[in-house]
Design an enzyme around this catalytic site. Structure first.
Site, PDB file in Angstrom:
ATOM      1  N   LYS A   1       0.838  -1.207   0.000  1.00 43.88           N
ATOM      2  CA  LYS A   1       0.000   0.000   0.000  1.00 43.88           C
ATOM      3  C   LYS A   1       0.875   1.259   0.000  1.00 43.88           C
ATOM      4  O   LYS A   1       0.587   2.233  -0.692  1.00 43.88           O
ATOM      5  CB  LYS A   1      -0.959  -0.026   1.208  1.00 43.88           C
ATOM      6  CG  LYS A   1      -2.054  -1.072   1.037  1.00 43.88           C
ATOM      7  CD  LYS A   1      -2.884  -1.351   2.284  1.00 43.88           C
ATOM      8  CE  LYS A   1      -3.839  -2.519   2.009  1.00 43.88           C
ATOM      9  NZ  LYS A   1      -4.674  -2.900   3.145  1.00 43.88           N
TER      10      LYS A   1
ATOM     11  N   ASP B   1     -11.527   1.516   3.226  1.00 44.80           N
ATOM     12  CA  ASP B   1     -11.615   0.055   3.136  1.00 44.80           C
ATOM     13  C   ASP B   1     -13.053  -0.392   2.868  1.00 44.80           C
ATOM     14  O   ASP B   1     -13.292  -1.548   2.534  1.00 44.80           O
ATOM     15  CB  ASP B   1     -11.168  -0.578   4.462  1.00 44.80           C
ATOM     16  CG  ASP B   1      -9.763  -1.139   4.394  1.00 44.80           C
ATOM     17  OD1 ASP B   1      -9.343  -1.573   3.306  1.00 44.80           O
ATOM     18  OD2 ASP B   1      -9.084  -1.136   5.439  1.00 44.80           O
TER      19      ASP B   1
ATOM     20  N   GLN C   1      -5.227  -1.794   9.391  1.00 40.83           N
ATOM     21  CA  GLN C   1      -4.939  -3.105   8.804  1.00 40.83           C
ATOM     22  C   GLN C   1      -5.393  -4.221   9.742  1.00 40.83           C
ATOM     23  O   GLN C   1      -5.091  -4.213  10.933  1.00 40.83           O
ATOM     24  CB  GLN C   1      -3.422  -3.210   8.514  1.00 40.83           C
ATOM     25  CG  GLN C   1      -3.027  -4.434   7.711  1.00 40.83           C
ATOM     26  CD  GLN C   1      -3.596  -4.457   6.296  1.00 40.83           C
ATOM     27  OE1 GLN C   1      -3.813  -3.414   5.683  1.00 40.83           O
ATOM     28  NE2 GLN C   1      -3.856  -5.645   5.778  1.00 40.83           N
TER      29      GLN C   1
HETATM   30  N1  GUN Z   1      -6.379  -7.471   5.966  1.00 40.75           N
HETATM   31  C1  GUN Z   1      -6.453  -8.229   4.855  1.00 40.75           C
HETATM   32  N2  GUN Z   1      -6.973  -7.533   3.828  1.00 40.75           N
HETATM   33  C2  GUN Z   1      -7.233  -6.294   4.294  1.00 40.75           C
HETATM   34  C3  GUN Z   1      -7.790  -5.122   3.707  1.00 40.75           C
HETATM   35  O1  GUN Z   1      -8.161  -5.063   2.534  1.00 40.75           O
HETATM   36  N3  GUN Z   1      -7.888  -4.036   4.535  1.00 40.75           N
HETATM   37  C4  GUN Z   1      -7.511  -4.075   5.841  1.00 40.75           C
HETATM   38  N4  GUN Z   1      -7.664  -2.974   6.565  1.00 40.75           N
HETATM   39  N5  GUN Z   1      -7.020  -5.155   6.416  1.00 40.75           N
HETATM   40  C5  GUN Z   1      -6.870  -6.256   5.646  1.00 40.75           C
END
Ligand code: GUN
Length: 290
Positions: free
Chosen positions: A53, A120, A97
């Site tokens: 990211k 998200d 996350q």
């Molecule tokens: N953990 C696994 N995939 C994701 C995601 O797309 N966003 C977040 N915040 N955590 C994750």
């Protein structure tokens, strides 16, 4: 051999579009979108995602702020950081996350996130918008999967889509999108499903999001199915400089030859999740600041 659904290529195209938009903002002396990222603990897959990211933010010219905490952080401290991000006019969107350490309630955390900054798409408000005429910030991974299927002209209407994993991040929103946008017939399997193979063998489109390498073997898949592997697990590998490699949930080697389309890991769904996050951040920026 199934045709590869190249998520990386598509994500690169999306990144170029976003980078172009950022360039326009800069040329007009506007500030650029700014993403906040909260990362807690040492979980390998979370670090892989967050690294990706950050790399993507740099590539498109977004600003980003990484707030990293030890797994021992208290829930109340974390909630305070979220309140601060909600109120910070410089932050257009942020993510926490997942997964979180067990002593922290995911529900509490998500509930506090301002839905306008929820890039998200996890809050109830955004989640619910999946089934409205005016979708808001959609969950990144399922959105990416739908875009990938569209791009490769994979028909979903009337098909039987079996989703393995019922998480809030992937399985649950994926099922709604497959019904609403995809007009598919959907089966969701989860950890209490009895005889998983009985269901997966019926899938025209099989989407797997569990995080268990090798869970889906060739005998569990019907010929010519479309296979979407959302799994991403780090396994130690001393032959690699970084010391690990990434594995999906699907036995790619033995399933690819009998599938019609299949996503690789890495290079399939993962990059698209990140591309969707960039799109959501841009959308959040535009909705709040223009
Ligand atoms: N953990 C696994 N995939 C994701 C995601 O797309 N966003 C977040 N915040 N955590 C994750």
């Amino acid at each position: 051999m199934g045709k590869l659904l190249d998520g990386k290529k598509m994500a690169n195209e999306i990144q170029s579009e976003v980078a172009h938009r950022v360039e326009e903002l800069r040329n007009n002396n506007k500030r650029v979108p700014h993403l906040g990222i909260i990362l807690i603990g040492e979980e390998g897959a979370s670090h892989t995602y967050v690294n990706g990211k950050i790399k993507a933010c740099k590539a498109v010219g977004f600003e980003y702020t990484l707030l990293q905490f030890a797994a021992t952080i208290t829930e109340s401290k974390l909630l305070k950081h979220i309140e601060r991000l909600n109120q910070d006019d410089d932050i257009d969107g942020f993510i926490v996350q997942l997964p979180l350490p067990e002593h922290i309630s995911v529900e509490q955390i998500i509930t506090l996130i301002d839905s306008k900054k929820d890039v998200d798409g996890f809050t109830n408000h955004n989640f619910g918008s999946i089934i409205s005429d005016q979708p808001l910030l959609l969950p990144a991974t399922p959105f990416g999967v739908m875009e990938l299927l569209k791009r490769y002209q994979v028909t979903t209407k009337g098909k039987h889509c079996v989703i393995v994993g019922a998480s809030r991040i992937v399985g649950a929103p994926m099922s709604l999108m497959m019904v609403e946008q995809g007009q598919a017939t959907v089966t969701i399997c989860h950890k209490f499903t009895q005889d998983l193979a009985e269901h997966t063998r019926k899938a025209d489109i099989l989407i797997v999001a569990v995080g268990k390498p090798g869970l889906i073997t060739a005998d569990m898949v019907k010929s010519d199915a479309v296979i979407i592997d959302v799994g991403i697990t780090r396994v130690p590998d001393t032959t690699k400089k970084i010391g690990f490699r990434l594995l999906g949930d699907v036995d790619f080697e033995n399933i690819a030859p009998k599938s019609s389309f299949i996503t690789p890991v890495p290079g399939g769904v993962g990059p698209l999740t990140i591309a969707s996050l960039l799109l959501n951040t841009l959308k959040a920026y535009e909705q709040q600041h223009t």
